[in-house]
Design a protein around this motif. Structure first.
Motif, PDB file in Angstrom:
ATOM      1  N   GLU A 226      78.412  77.413 -44.845  1.00 19.58           N
ATOM      2  CA  GLU A 226      78.583  77.495 -43.393  1.00 19.58           C
ATOM      3  C   GLU A 226      79.658  78.515 -43.031  1.00 19.58           C
ATOM      4  OE1 GLU A 226      77.719  75.953 -39.366  1.00 19.58           O
ATOM      5  OE2 GLU A 226      76.669  76.212 -41.270  1.00 19.58           O
ATOM      6  N   VAL A 227      80.744  78.500 -43.785  1.00 22.66           N
ATOM      7  CA  VAL A 227      81.808  79.493 -43.558  1.00 22.66           C
ATOM      8  C   VAL A 227      81.253  80.898 -43.776  1.00 22.66           C
ATOM      9  CG1 VAL A 227      84.066  80.306 -44.354  1.00 22.66           C
ATOM     10  CG2 VAL A 227      83.592  77.845 -44.242  1.00 22.66           C
ATOM     11  N   ASN A 228      80.501  81.065 -44.855  1.00 21.81           N
ATOM     12  CA  ASN A 228      79.915  82.378 -45.155  1.00 21.81           C
ATOM     13  C   ASN A 228      79.006  82.855 -44.026  1.00 21.81           C
ATOM     14  OD1 ASN A 228      81.205  82.350 -47.620  1.00 21.81           O
ATOM     15  ND2 ASN A 228      79.388  81.853 -48.814  1.00 21.81           N
ATOM     16  N   ARG A 229      78.131  81.968 -43.540  1.00 17.14           N
ATOM     17  CA  ARG A 229      77.178  82.344 -42.487  1.00 17.14           C
ATOM     18  C   ARG A 229      77.890  82.885 -41.251  1.00 17.14           C
ATOM     19  NH1 ARG A 229      74.800  76.525 -42.955  1.00 17.14           N
ATOM     20  NH2 ARG A 229      73.363  76.756 -44.692  1.00 17.14           N
ATOM     21  N   ILE A 230      78.902  82.167 -40.838  1.00 18.52           N
ATOM     22  CA  ILE A 230      79.605  82.541 -39.606  1.00 18.52           C
ATOM     23  C   ILE A 230      80.252  83.914 -39.757  1.00 18.52           C
ATOM     24  CG2 ILE A 230      81.573  81.938 -38.132  1.00 18.52           C
ATOM     25  CD1 ILE A 230      80.871  78.957 -38.755  1.00 18.52           C
ATOM     26  N   LEU A 231      80.897  84.137 -40.887  1.00 17.67           N
ATOM     27  CA  LEU A 231      81.563  85.423 -41.118  1.00 17.67           C
ATOM     28  C   LEU A 231      80.554  86.564 -41.237  1.00 17.67           C
ATOM     29  CD1 LEU A 231      84.230  84.242 -43.722  1.00 17.67           C
ATOM     30  CD2 LEU A 231      84.604  84.727 -41.299  1.00 17.67           C
ATOM     31  N   ILE A 232      79.477  86.330 -41.955  1.00 19.23           N
ATOM     32  CA  ILE A 232      78.455  87.366 -42.159  1.00 19.23           C
ATOM     33  C   ILE A 232      77.825  87.768 -40.833  1.00 19.23           C
ATOM     34  CG2 ILE A 232      76.194  87.844 -43.211  1.00 19.23           C
ATOM     35  CD1 ILE A 232      77.181  85.758 -45.443  1.00 19.23           C
ATOM     36  N   ASP A 233      77.427  86.773 -40.044  1.00 24.43           N
ATOM     37  CA  ASP A 233      76.800  87.082 -38.759  1.00 24.43           C
ATOM     38  C   ASP A 233      77.732  87.877 -37.850  1.00 24.43           C
ATOM     39  OD1 ASP A 233      74.379  85.900 -39.319  1.00 24.43           O
ATOM     40  OD2 ASP A 233      74.873  83.977 -38.391  1.00 24.43           O
ATOM     41  N   ARG A 234      79.004  87.517 -37.865  1.00 22.53           N
ATOM     42  CA  ARG A 234      79.950  88.129 -36.918  1.00 22.53           C
ATOM     43  C   ARG A 234      80.135  89.629 -37.149  1.00 22.53           C
ATOM     44  NH1 ARG A 234      82.209  90.690 -34.158  1.00 22.53           N
ATOM     45  NH2 ARG A 234      83.981  90.344 -32.764  1.00 22.53           N
ATOM     46  N   ILE A 235      79.954  90.095 -38.389  1.00 27.94           N
ATOM     47  CA  ILE A 235      80.214  91.518 -38.650  1.00 27.94           C
ATOM     48  C   ILE A 235      78.955  92.315 -39.006  1.00 27.94           C
ATOM     49  CG2 ILE A 235      82.624  91.136 -39.290  1.00 27.94           C
ATOM     50  CD1 ILE A 235      81.809  91.319 -42.226  1.00 27.94           C
ATOM     51  N   SER A 236      77.780  91.676 -38.953  1.00 31.24           N
ATOM     52  CA  SER A 236      76.542  92.397 -39.259  1.00 31.24           C
ATOM     53  C   SER A 236      76.065  93.185 -38.038  1.00 31.24           C
ATOM     54  CB  SER A 236      75.447  91.422 -39.709  1.00 31.24           C
ATOM     55  OG  SER A 236      75.774  90.836 -40.947  1.00 31.24           O
ATOM     56  N   ASP A 237      75.268  94.221 -38.292  1.00 35.52           N
ATOM     57  CA  ASP A 237      74.745  95.070 -37.219  1.00 35.52           C
ATOM     58  C   ASP A 237      73.377  94.625 -36.732  1.00 35.52           C
ATOM     59  OD1 ASP A 237      76.717  97.572 -37.287  1.00 35.52           O
ATOM     60  OD2 ASP A 237      76.325  96.961 -39.354  1.00 35.52           O
ATOM     61  N   LEU A 238      72.614  93.978 -37.612  1.00 39.93           N
ATOM     62  CA  LEU A 238      71.280  93.507 -37.268  1.00 39.93           C
ATOM     63  C   LEU A 238      71.132  92.083 -37.766  1.00 39.93           C
ATOM     64  CD1 LEU A 238      68.357  93.941 -36.280  1.00 39.93           C
ATOM     65  CD2 LEU A 238      67.832  94.957 -38.513  1.00 39.93           C
ATOM     66  N   LEU A 239      70.887  91.157 -36.846  1.00 46.96           N
ATOM     67  CA  LEU A 239      70.764  89.745 -37.188  1.00 46.96           C
ATOM     68  C   LEU A 239      69.297  89.345 -37.078  1.00 46.96           C
ATOM     69  CD1 LEU A 239      73.913  88.361 -35.316  1.00 46.96           C
ATOM     70  CD2 LEU A 239      73.675  88.977 -37.733  1.00 46.96           C
ATOM     71  N   LEU A 240      68.677  89.108 -38.218  1.00 48.57           N
ATOM     72  CA  LEU A 240      67.253  88.799 -38.303  1.00 48.57           C
ATOM     73  C   LEU A 240      67.090  87.292 -38.393  1.00 48.57           C
ATOM     74  CD1 LEU A 240      66.763  91.708 -40.764  1.00 48.57           C
ATOM     75  CD2 LEU A 240      65.651  91.603 -38.522  1.00 48.57           C
ATOM     76  N   CYS A 241      66.754  86.678 -37.261  1.00 42.47           N
ATOM     77  CA  CYS A 241      66.773  85.220 -37.132  1.00 42.47           C
ATOM     78  C   CYS A 241      65.395  84.623 -37.390  1.00 42.47           C
ATOM     79  CB  CYS A 241      67.232  84.831 -35.732  1.00 42.47           C
ATOM     80  SG  CYS A 241      68.887  85.410 -35.315  1.00 42.47           S
ATOM     81  N   PRO A 242      65.344  83.488 -38.098  1.00 44.69           N
ATOM     82  CA  PRO A 242      64.050  82.873 -38.388  1.00 44.69           C
ATOM     83  C   PRO A 242      63.469  82.056 -37.242  1.00 44.69           C
ATOM     84  CG  PRO A 242      65.800  81.655 -39.482  1.00 44.69           C
ATOM     85  CD  PRO A 242      66.443  82.850 -38.844  1.00 44.69           C
TER      86      PRO A 242
END
Length: 359
Positions: free
Chosen positions: A132-148
């Motif tokens: 959960e910690v990883n997800r939040i950090l990854i999403d916050r700094i990514s340029d393209l968020l590909l959501c299911p």
């Protein structure tokens, strides 16, 4: 030609990434370089794994595993940065929520390389989970968020992502493409149903591996007591995770459940196709159960895939044996329609199109 680097660290990520790799290879507009961090050391990931599953072999294998979260992520960050400096990609693609995913995202962003995150927006709202910690950090700094799913997009909106300069796209779940592709070949590649002398719809498939269950001996006992009770009605087949086995052995716990060695992806697909229902604490297996039209009993206190629960395909029971048994009984007479499309179609192609726009 544009270049992307794909960061992977666990076998399920290779299976998902193979979907996008197949699309990339057909279009021939992009070169893909695959980096395996080695996070999940798996003896099954030999040449035959890549050959049989038509998965591109990694260009780099960093062989980083068996360390604490901090040490592992730190070493990955350093090694991935070295690869990115050598390869000079236009974009980095990451999957899911592992330490490999976080390290790949951090390495890319510190070098001003764009990042596309597949499976963005998922939340369990349990901050005790490293994922959960990883997800939040990854999403916050990514340029393209590909959501299911729509739920994933709503999670991001609730976190204020409309004010963050990133592109958010609902593309569906790439695992759906993977299950559809490999289901065509698993029957000829796997003999597990015959080897274990299993009858279709007469056994329950179970997995137990999350630390929240294995590290709490009372929770683990309760889960296995529930499985043992279910086994009086339907045989329970449980591919046993090494960590779970070690804890059962250490505490001299034995149960009348059919425990087998860990299985490969083809065997797991055949078990899913032929089982009556599924009991698991795995996130991925919850969806794979749905894709195979099987009810799922979730041995966790929450799930990222809430639409499975809200539509009646799955039930959360935690480690409560009584709730597990009740859920199993209830699902035996369920008439829910598995034909509903919760996770999209042609997801790999949609993801490729979005990534290509960013290059």
């Amino acid at each position: 030609m544009k270049k992307i680097v794909t960061i992977l660290g666990a076998r399920p990520q290779f299976v998902k990434a193979a979907v996008l790799s197949r699309v990339i290879s057909k279009h021939k507009e992009v070169e893909e370089v695959i980096v395996h961090t080695g996070q999940h050391y798996d003896t099954n990931m030999s040449d035959i794994f890549f050959d049989e599953m038509e998965i591109p072999k990694p260009t780099y294998n960093l062989a980083i595993n068996g360390l604490s979260h901090g040490a592992m992520t730190g070493q990955m960050l350093q090694k991935i940065e070295e690869v990115l400096l050598d390869e000079k990609p236009d974009l980095v693609v990451v999957y899911g929520d592992t330490n490999s995913t976080l390290a790949g995202t951090l390495a890319a962003k510190k070098l001003n390389i764009k990042v596309a995150h597949v499976e963005a927006g998922l939340r369990s709202f349990n901050m005790k989970m490293p994922e959960e910690v990883n997800r939040i950090l990854i999403d916050r700094i990514s340029d393209l968020l590909l959501c299911p799913t729509d739920t994933a997009i709503n999670n991001l909106m609730n976190e204020g992502f409309e004010n963050i300069p990133t592109k958010i796209v609902k593309c569906g779940d790439i695992m759906k493409d993977a299950v559809e592709f490999y289901s065509k070949v698993s029957e000829e590649k796997s003999s597990i149903i015959r080897d274990l002398k299993l009858q279709k719809n007469e056994f329950v498939l179970a997995t137990v591996h999350r630390q929240e269950n294995t590290d709490n001996i009372e929770s683990l006992k309760s889960i296995f007591e529930g499985l043992q009770e279910i086994s009086k009605r339907k045989e329970v087949v449980l591919p046993l995770h090494p960590r779970t086995k070690a804890i059962l052995d250490k505490n001299k716990l034995t149960y009348t459940v059919k425990m087998i060695d860990p299985v490969g992806y083809f065997d797991m697909l055949e078990l899913l196709k032929n089982c009556n229902s599924v009991v698991t604490d795995s996130g991925g297996l919850q969806k794979e159960a749905f894709f195979n039209k099987k009810h799922c009993i979730i041995a966790r206190e929450e799930t990222e895939w809430v639409e499975l629960v809200s539509n009646g395909f799955a039930k959360i029971v935690g480690s409560d044996a009584a709730k597990m048994i009740d859920a199993f009984k209830g699902f035996q007479n369920s008439t829910v329609d598995f034909s509903i499309n919760l996770y999209g179609n042609n997801v790999g192609k949609k993801i490729y199109n979005e990534i290509f726009k960013l290059l």
